[in-house]
Design a protein around this motif. Structure first.
Motif, PDB file in Angstrom:
ATOM      1  N   GLY B 178       0.811  -1.207   0.000  1.00 23.19           N
ATOM      2  CA  GLY B 178       0.000   0.000   0.000  1.00 23.19           C
ATOM      3  C   GLY B 178       0.843   1.256   0.000  1.00 23.19           C
ATOM      4  N   THR B 179       0.186   2.368   0.315  1.00 24.22           N
ATOM      5  CA  THR B 179       0.829   3.673   0.357  1.00 24.22           C
ATOM      6  C   THR B 179       0.554   4.285   1.725  1.00 24.22           C
ATOM      7  OG1 THR B 179       0.024   3.850  -1.900  1.00 24.22           O
ATOM      8  CG2 THR B 179       1.125   5.767  -1.002  1.00 24.22           C
ATOM      9  N   ALA B 181      -0.722   6.800   4.020  1.00 26.17           N
ATOM     10  CA  ALA B 181      -1.672   7.889   3.812  1.00 26.17           C
ATOM     11  C   ALA B 181      -1.317   9.075   4.688  1.00 26.17           C
ATOM     12  CB  ALA B 181      -3.088   7.418   4.114  1.00 26.17           C
ATOM     13  N   ALA B 182      -0.987   8.799   5.937  1.00 27.51           N
ATOM     14  CA  ALA B 182      -0.689   9.892   6.856  1.00 27.51           C
ATOM     15  C   ALA B 182       0.127   9.359   8.013  1.00 27.51           C
ATOM     16  CB  ALA B 182      -1.982  10.519   7.369  1.00 27.51           C
ATOM     17  N   TYR B 194      -1.171   5.786   9.178  1.00 24.89           N
ATOM     18  CA  TYR B 194      -2.283   5.272   8.376  1.00 24.89           C
ATOM     19  C   TYR B 194      -1.701   4.750   7.066  1.00 24.89           C
ATOM     20  CZ  TYR B 194      -6.337   6.988  10.989  1.00 24.89           C
ATOM     21  OH  TYR B 194      -7.308   7.169  11.914  1.00 24.89           O
ATOM     22  N   VAL B 195      -2.085   3.556   6.678  1.00 20.10           N
ATOM     23  CA  VAL B 195      -1.629   3.013   5.395  1.00 20.10           C
ATOM     24  C   VAL B 195      -2.851   2.671   4.553  1.00 20.10           C
ATOM     25  CG1 VAL B 195      -0.271   1.235   4.250  1.00 20.10           C
ATOM     26  CG2 VAL B 195       0.452   2.085   6.470  1.00 20.10           C
ATOM     27  N   ASP B 196      -2.868   3.160   3.297  1.00 17.15           N
ATOM     28  CA  ASP B 196      -3.920   2.841   2.328  1.00 17.15           C
ATOM     29  C   ASP B 196      -3.545   1.568   1.594  1.00 17.15           C
ATOM     30  OD1 ASP B 196      -5.736   4.803   2.716  1.00 17.15           O
ATOM     31  OD2 ASP B 196      -4.807   6.223   1.321  1.00 17.15           O
ATOM     32  N   HIS B 197      -4.499   0.641   1.516  1.00 15.57           N
ATOM     33  CA  HIS B 197      -4.260  -0.569   0.753  1.00 15.57           C
ATOM     34  C   HIS B 197      -5.188  -0.577  -0.464  1.00 15.57           C
ATOM     35  CE1 HIS B 197      -1.792  -1.820   4.043  1.00 15.57           C
ATOM     36  NE2 HIS B 197      -2.801  -1.752   4.900  1.00 15.57           N
ATOM     37  N   LYS B 202      -7.890   0.222   4.655  1.00 17.23           N
ATOM     38  CA  LYS B 202      -6.964   1.124   5.322  1.00 17.23           C
ATOM     39  C   LYS B 202      -6.589   0.496   6.663  1.00 17.23           C
ATOM     40  CE  LYS B 202      -6.946   6.133   5.694  1.00 17.23           C
ATOM     41  NZ  LYS B 202      -7.767   7.327   5.809  1.00 17.23           N
ATOM     42  N   ALA B 215       4.465  10.233   4.688  1.00 16.95           N
ATOM     43  CA  ALA B 215       3.226  10.153   3.916  1.00 16.95           C
ATOM     44  C   ALA B 215       3.551  10.095   2.433  1.00 16.95           C
ATOM     45  CB  ALA B 215       2.353  11.367   4.223  1.00 16.95           C
ATOM     46  N   GLY B 216       2.842   9.241   1.705  1.00 16.95           N
ATOM     47  CA  GLY B 216       3.070   9.104   0.277  1.00 16.95           C
ATOM     48  C   GLY B 216       4.039   8.003  -0.087  1.00 16.95           C
ATOM     49  N   GLU B 246     -13.422   2.173   3.798  1.00 21.24           N
ATOM     50  CA  GLU B 246     -14.282   3.321   3.541  1.00 21.24           C
ATOM     51  C   GLU B 246     -15.051   3.741   4.797  1.00 21.24           C
ATOM     52  OE1 GLU B 246     -16.372   1.865   0.198  1.00 21.24           O
ATOM     53  OE2 GLU B 246     -14.706   2.206  -1.166  1.00 21.24           O
TER      54      GLU B 246
END
Lengths: 190, 257
Positions: B178-179, B181-182, B194-197, B202, B215-216, B246
């Motif tokens: 993932g990326t 997020a914050a 926070y990691v976005d998958h 998340k 982040a990023g 979500e």
């Protein structure tokens, strides 16, 4: 300033201690210890200067920064206060930095405060080369030596207990160091 | 010439240069030696705690006078086991009977709190994840997802994540690819990541001692992203782990057993 540096000496054992500290600790811990020691000695220096004590020199030894001065003829009261000044300065700076650190949420200030608190409380132990013992010496010169020895043995025993309880060997190491101390020159007038 | 002073100066310079030039190579030997003196105790963290305890209560009073400490909407975290059964070492779980048992055990553990309404942003269902994943830490679950008695507030509150009882400084690994997020710091969560998958999923890792990503940044499954700690409102060191899609929180324990 030049006068300060003329009287300041870095001993080989102090250099050894510093290199160990630099190698084995973080930069923040090192800074906290060094600044706390400076504040502590500043307390001693301030009171010694107030009582017009001639300061022969200062040196960094294995146990930290030491002040060598001519305490001949210094009244007991002055001796007591100049010994107490170091830990007191340390406690005050620890309280201030802990307060500021908690308010602004700075971890280094908290580390600094904790180091200062531990250093000051440790120095208040009535064991031979420490400030607490010097204060005791000013109050009861006759019993201070035997009391200091008993306390050194107690610190060592508590250190061993703390070590077996899993809280590290630092206090036990200090106990060994205390037991190795010989007689300390009482300095003030008889 | 004072040969003692010369020798110790040379040692001083040598040791400093070694530490500056080879920080990684000498880290092991340094840690081992420090561990000999420290044993189970980290004096650095201990000193920081002592320092923060020195003026703790008075500071909170002063802070409350100067600024309104807004109450957190989300319930906070704990390290004490209260309602949920203890789980063994956490690894990737294989679906099957064990999973069904786990889901049932969770529903059973929540029956005691039937009087409380399930929050809207929570799903009790087992949802299949569209990606492969791994445990963020290997440790024991000390406080699970769902309603529980809050250890600081002392009342029944919903716990939106799972607490893993791990030592301070344990490496936190990314749950999946993932990326980031914050990252940030907050009063309740402490230092968090926070990691976005994939597909809107998340994860959150809270109460870190050290955040090692920005982040990023793109992270892979099992990548080291930080070190666990006890920042924020806690009663002890642990990792607070949340899994959501979500805005709907799900139970991470279904995937980790």
């Amino acid at each position: 300033m030049t006068g300060l540096f003329r009287k300041f000496e870095l001993k080989p054992d102090g250099l050894l201690m510093l290199s160990l500290l630099i190698f084995f600790t973080d930069f923040s811990v090192l800074t906290a210890i060094v600044v706390n020691v400076m504040i502590h000695e500043l307390g001693h220096l301030y009171f010694l200067r107030r009582y017009n004590v001639y300061i022969r020199r200062m040196y960094v030894g294995f146990t930290g920064l030491c002040i060598q001065c001519n305490l001949e003829g210094l009244p007991r009261r002055a001796y007591f206060f100049s010994a107490a000044a170091g830990p007191m300065f340390g406690l005050i700076s620890a309280a201030i930095s802990s307060f500021v650190g908690n308010v602004i949420g700075n971890e280094f200030l908290l580390l600094f405060s904790g180091t200062g608190l531990v250093l000051s409380l440790f120095n208040l132990l009535p064991v031979k080369p420490l400030d607490g013992w010097r204060m005791l010496l000013a109050i009861t010169p006759k019993t201070a030596h035997i009391f200091g020895d008993v306390c050194a043995i107690m610190v060592f025993c508590i250190g061993i207990y703390v070590m077996t309880a899993g809280y590290g060997t630092a206090l036990a190491c200090m106990g060994i160091f205390f037991l190795m101390q010989g007689r300390v020159n009482p300095f003030f007038a008889k | 010439m004072d040969w003692k002073l010369l020798c110790s100066s040379l040692l001083f310079v040598f040791v400093t240069v070694i530490k500056l030039l080879f920080p990684e190579q000498t880290e092991d030997i340094r840690k081992q030696t420090v561990a000999l003196i420290d044993m189970d105790m980290n004096y650095r963290i201990w000193a920081t705690e002592v320092g923060s305890m020195l003026t703790d209560e008075s500071v909170y009073e002063v802070v409350e006078i100067f600024e309104d400490v807004d109450d957190e909407v989300e319930p906070d975290v704990a390290s004490k086991p209260i309602t949920t059964p203890m789980l063994d070492d956490l690894q990737e779980a294989s679906p099957g009977d064990a999973l069904i048992d786990r889901v049932e055990a969770f529903h059973l553990s929540q029956e005691a709190y039937a009087a409380y309404e399930t929050p809207e942003n929570v799903s009790y269902e087992y949802l299949k994840l569209p990606f492969s994943f791994a445990a963020p830490v290997s440790g024991v679950c000390s406080s699970g997802f769902g309603y529980r008695v809050h250890p600081i507030e002392g009342e029944v509150m919903f716990h939106y994540g799972t607490d893993f009882d791990v030592k301070e400084g344990t490496a936190i690994l990314s749950f999946a690819d993932g990326t980031v997020a914050a990252v940030g710091e907050e009063a309740g969560y402490g230092k968090y990541i926070y990691v976005d998958h994939h597909d809107g999923w998340k994860t959150l890792y809270a109460h870190c001692r050290d955040v090692q990503v920005t982040a990023g940044q793109v992270v892979g499954k099992g990548d080291r992203i930080g070190e666990s700690g006890q920042t924020g409102r806690v009663t002890g060191p642990h990792l607070h782990f949340e899994l959501m899609r979500e805005g709907i929180y799900t139970n991470p324990e279904f995937f980790l057993a």
